[in-house]
Design a protein around this motif. Sequence first.
Motif, mmCIF file in Angstrom:
data_model
loop_
_atom_site.group_PDB
_atom_site.id
_atom_site.type_symbol
_atom_site.label_atom_id
_atom_site.label_comp_id
_atom_site.label_asym_id
_atom_site.label_seq_id
_atom_site.Cartn_x
_atom_site.Cartn_y
_atom_site.Cartn_z
ATOM 1 N N LEU A 108 0.866 -1.173 0.000
ATOM 2 C CA LEU A 108 0.000 0.000 0.000
ATOM 3 C C LEU A 108 0.904 1.225 0.000
ATOM 4 O O LEU A 108 1.599 1.499 0.978
ATOM 5 C CB LEU A 108 -0.915 0.004 1.229
ATOM 6 N N ASP A 109 0.906 1.968 -1.093
ATOM 7 C CA ASP A 109 1.860 3.058 -1.268
ATOM 8 C C ASP A 109 1.224 4.437 -1.283
ATOM 9 O O ASP A 109 1.889 5.421 -1.614
ATOM 10 C CB ASP A 109 2.664 2.849 -2.564
ATOM 11 N N GLY A 110 -0.033 4.511 -0.918
ATOM 12 C CA GLY A 110 -0.699 5.798 -0.828
ATOM 13 C C GLY A 110 -1.931 5.696 0.032
ATOM 14 O O GLY A 110 -2.510 4.615 0.182
ATOM 15 N N GLY A 111 -2.342 6.824 0.594
ATOM 16 C CA GLY A 111 -3.547 6.845 1.411
ATOM 17 C C GLY A 111 -4.804 7.032 0.597
ATOM 18 O O GLY A 111 -5.902 7.101 1.142
ATOM 19 N N ASN A 112 -4.659 7.109 -0.721
ATOM 20 C CA ASN A 112 -5.807 7.255 -1.611
ATOM 21 C C ASN A 112 -5.478 6.625 -2.949
ATOM 22 O O ASN A 112 -4.327 6.316 -3.247
ATOM 23 C CB ASN A 112 -6.186 8.732 -1.774
ATOM 24 N N HIS B 30 -1.635 5.880 -4.876
ATOM 25 C CA HIS B 30 -1.290 4.460 -4.930
ATOM 26 C C HIS B 30 -1.310 3.938 -6.364
ATOM 27 O O HIS B 30 -0.386 3.245 -6.802
ATOM 28 C CB HIS B 30 -2.262 3.655 -4.070
ATOM 29 N N ASP B 31 -2.348 4.264 -7.103
ATOM 30 C CA ASP B 31 -2.456 3.764 -8.474
ATOM 31 C C ASP B 31 -1.361 4.344 -9.362
ATOM 32 O O ASP B 31 -0.877 3.668 -10.279
ATOM 33 C CB ASP B 31 -3.831 4.098 -9.060
ATOM 34 N N ASP B 32 -0.951 5.588 -9.099
ATOM 35 C CA ASP B 32 0.144 6.175 -9.865
ATOM 36 C C ASP B 32 1.440 5.424 -9.606
ATOM 37 O O ASP B 32 2.167 5.086 -10.545
ATOM 38 C CB ASP B 32 0.301 7.649 -9.485
ATOM 39 N N VAL B 33 1.739 5.140 -8.340
ATOM 40 C CA VAL B 33 2.965 4.411 -7.991
ATOM 41 C C VAL B 33 2.925 3.003 -8.560
ATOM 42 O O VAL B 33 3.938 2.479 -9.052
ATOM 43 C CB VAL B 33 3.141 4.375 -6.461
ATOM 44 N N ARG B 34 1.757 2.370 -8.519
ATOM 45 C CA ARG B 34 1.622 0.982 -8.956
ATOM 46 C C ARG B 34 1.400 0.840 -10.463
ATOM 47 O O ARG B 34 1.395 -0.279 -10.986
ATOM 48 C CB ARG B 34 0.463 0.329 -8.204
ATOM 49 N N GLY B 35 1.220 1.960 -11.135
ATOM 50 C CA GLY B 35 1.126 1.921 -12.587
ATOM 51 C C GLY B 35 -0.127 1.274 -13.124
ATOM 52 O O GLY B 35 -0.178 0.901 -14.303
ATOM 53 N N GLY C 248 -7.159 1.377 -10.477
ATOM 54 C CA GLY C 248 -7.999 0.448 -9.729
ATOM 55 C C GLY C 248 -7.239 -0.420 -8.747
ATOM 56 O O GLY C 248 -7.844 -1.196 -7.996
ATOM 57 N N ALA C 249 -5.899 -0.299 -8.708
ATOM 58 C CA ALA C 249 -5.107 -1.142 -7.824
ATOM 59 C C ALA C 249 -5.418 -0.868 -6.348
ATOM 60 O O ALA C 249 -5.507 -1.797 -5.537
ATOM 61 C CB ALA C 249 -3.612 -0.932 -8.087
ATOM 62 N N PHE C 250 -5.615 0.403 -5.993
ATOM 63 C CA PHE C 250 -5.884 0.751 -4.599
ATOM 64 C C PHE C 250 -7.162 0.092 -4.105
ATOM 65 O O PHE C 250 -7.193 -0.531 -3.037
ATOM 66 C CB PHE C 250 -5.985 2.272 -4.447
ATOM 67 N N GLU C 251 -8.223 0.217 -4.880
ATOM 68 C CA GLU C 251 -9.518 -0.346 -4.459
ATOM 69 C C GLU C 251 -9.428 -1.854 -4.264
ATOM 70 O O GLU C 251 -9.937 -2.394 -3.281
ATOM 71 C CB GLU C 251 -10.585 -0.008 -5.493
ATOM 72 N N ARG C 252 -8.758 -2.541 -5.190
ATOM 73 C CA ARG C 252 -8.647 -3.991 -5.082
ATOM 74 C C ARG C 252 -7.758 -4.400 -3.906
ATOM 75 O O ARG C 252 -8.071 -5.355 -3.179
ATOM 76 C CB ARG C 252 -8.118 -4.578 -6.394
ATOM 77 N N ARG D 107 7.594 10.504 -4.689
ATOM 78 C CA ARG D 107 6.212 10.592 -5.176
ATOM 79 C C ARG D 107 5.184 10.357 -4.078
ATOM 80 O O ARG D 107 4.022 10.762 -4.219
ATOM 81 C CB ARG D 107 5.987 9.590 -6.307
ATOM 82 N N ASN D 108 5.581 9.663 -3.005
ATOM 83 C CA ASN D 108 4.590 9.362 -1.958
ATOM 84 C C ASN D 108 5.099 9.640 -0.551
ATOM 85 O O ASN D 108 4.532 9.147 0.423
ATOM 86 C CB ASN D 108 4.107 7.913 -2.076
ATOM 87 N N LEU D 109 6.152 10.435 -0.436
ATOM 88 C CA LEU D 109 6.730 10.734 0.872
ATOM 89 C C LEU D 109 5.699 11.288 1.843
ATOM 90 O O LEU D 109 5.706 10.965 3.035
ATOM 91 C CB LEU D 109 7.893 11.723 0.697
ATOM 92 N N TYR D 110 4.794 12.123 1.358
ATOM 93 C CA TYR D 110 3.850 12.800 2.252
ATOM 94 C C TYR D 110 2.531 12.042 2.413
ATOM 95 O O TYR D 110 1.536 12.610 2.892
ATOM 96 C CB TYR D 110 3.609 14.229 1.752
ATOM 97 N N GLU D 111 2.528 10.775 2.035
ATOM 98 C CA GLU D 111 1.338 9.935 2.182
ATOM 99 C C GLU D 111 1.253 9.247 3.540
ATOM 100 O O GLU D 111 0.250 8.594 3.835
ATOM 101 C CB GLU D 111 1.295 8.882 1.076
ATOM 102 N N LEU D 112 2.294 9.352 4.346
ATOM 103 C CA LEU D 112 2.301 8.622 5.619
ATOM 104 C C LEU D 112 1.115 8.975 6.516
ATOM 105 O O LEU D 112 0.483 8.071 7.085
ATOM 106 C CB LEU D 112 3.627 8.855 6.349
ATOM 107 N N PRO D 113 0.736 10.247 6.680
ATOM 108 C CA PRO D 113 -0.453 10.542 7.492
ATOM 109 C C PRO D 113 -1.727 9.929 6.911
ATOM 110 O O PRO D 113 -2.579 9.420 7.662
ATOM 111 C CB PRO D 113 -0.512 12.071 7.491
ATOM 112 N N GLY D 114 -1.882 9.956 5.588
ATOM 113 C CA GLY D 114 -3.071 9.386 4.976
ATOM 114 C C GLY D 114 -3.160 7.883 5.174
ATOM 115 O O GLY D 114 -4.248 7.344 5.434
ATOM 116 N N ILE D 115 -2.030 7.187 5.062
ATOM 117 C CA ILE D 115 -2.029 5.744 5.293
ATOM 118 C C ILE D 115 -2.289 5.452 6.767
ATOM 119 O O ILE D 115 -2.986 4.481 7.102
ATOM 120 C CB ILE D 115 -0.688 5.135 4.832
#
Length: 358
Positions: free
Chosen positions: A116-120, A124-129, A132-136, A160-168
């Motif tokens: 899980l690489d993003g809180g939204n 997450h889908d951008d990092v995972r390329g 729909g990856a986040f939802e699944r 790209r996702n350094l500031y996602e830690l609070p969201g996760i």
Amino acid sequence: MTASTAPSQLECCVWEMTLRCNLRCLHCGATAGRARSHELTTAEALRVADELTALPAGEVTLMGGELLLRSDWAQVAGRLRNGGVQLAVFTNGTLLTPGDIALLRRLTPRTIGVSLDGGNASVHDDVRGTRGAFERSWSTIEALRKADLRVAVITTLTRRNLYELPGITRLLAGRDIRWQVQVAGVGGERLARNDLLRPLEFYFAALTLARLRATFSWSALPLIGAHDFGYCSSRLPALGIPGQVWMGCDAGRNTLGIRSDGRVQPCLSLPEDSAIGDLRASSLTDLWGGSAIATWRAPVERHGYCRECSHGERCEGGCTGLAVSYSGRRGDNPMCLHYIERTQLRGNSSPQSLISSI
């Protein structure tokens, strides 16, 4: 063979069962997507499982690519469990079916890691390329928890996702989900070097993890910084598993990596030219006790700041994968909290002020 290079217990083996993957993650060091040529057959994989049992290995982590794209993964996992080997399973969480969950319940893995690489979904889908990856993946995490299986979330940090830690954190807090945060290194063909964390960004990430650890109890948010987070800070607490003290990199000492084509590395986070043998040509027992891996058990030759560091003999330059990513060699790690404090925070009594400078 000297005492310093004698083989120890193989505590953990990470086994990439296939390089085939349905996602195209930016930070993937192996550029997973297509299977490697000449991946181990089922018969060969079962033989390797028997060798891991005989050695014995304490725990084997099965992963990919995407593990579930290898049709015999459960057969190999069952052979390991029947041999008394502890099991962990890593997946991107997008392909798990109810049948897979039923198999996992029978296999009783110690943990099931889901990325899980993003809180939204956007991040997450951008990092995972993959859209729909986040939802699944999140649906899989919830399904695993409902099945009373222990889940761990793995987050890999880049710029790209350094500031996602609070969201996760908002997603995970209070759900009894273990959370491991690690740092992307060089390797692979999708992540630009400019997307790797810079030293002050690395320190900011560590500061954020330390704040979260101080804010939440372990039961509410069992969070660790992986083996690449450290080391020897004079300002921040240890970020690994509570009670554990960093005593140098375990690669080749009590951990090992197996590629899907049977090549063996001290750690799968290292470049592929670090391979010490091939399980099609040698037994795992011979490789584990052989001369090629013995050099990994000797004290690390330190360079740069690490050569003179007062913590050097114990730390040995930190995580080898991170050191090689940033300096090109073992024992020379600029991504070190102690190093950053001594060289970039000198005279700055408040690390929190970094937030405005990053």
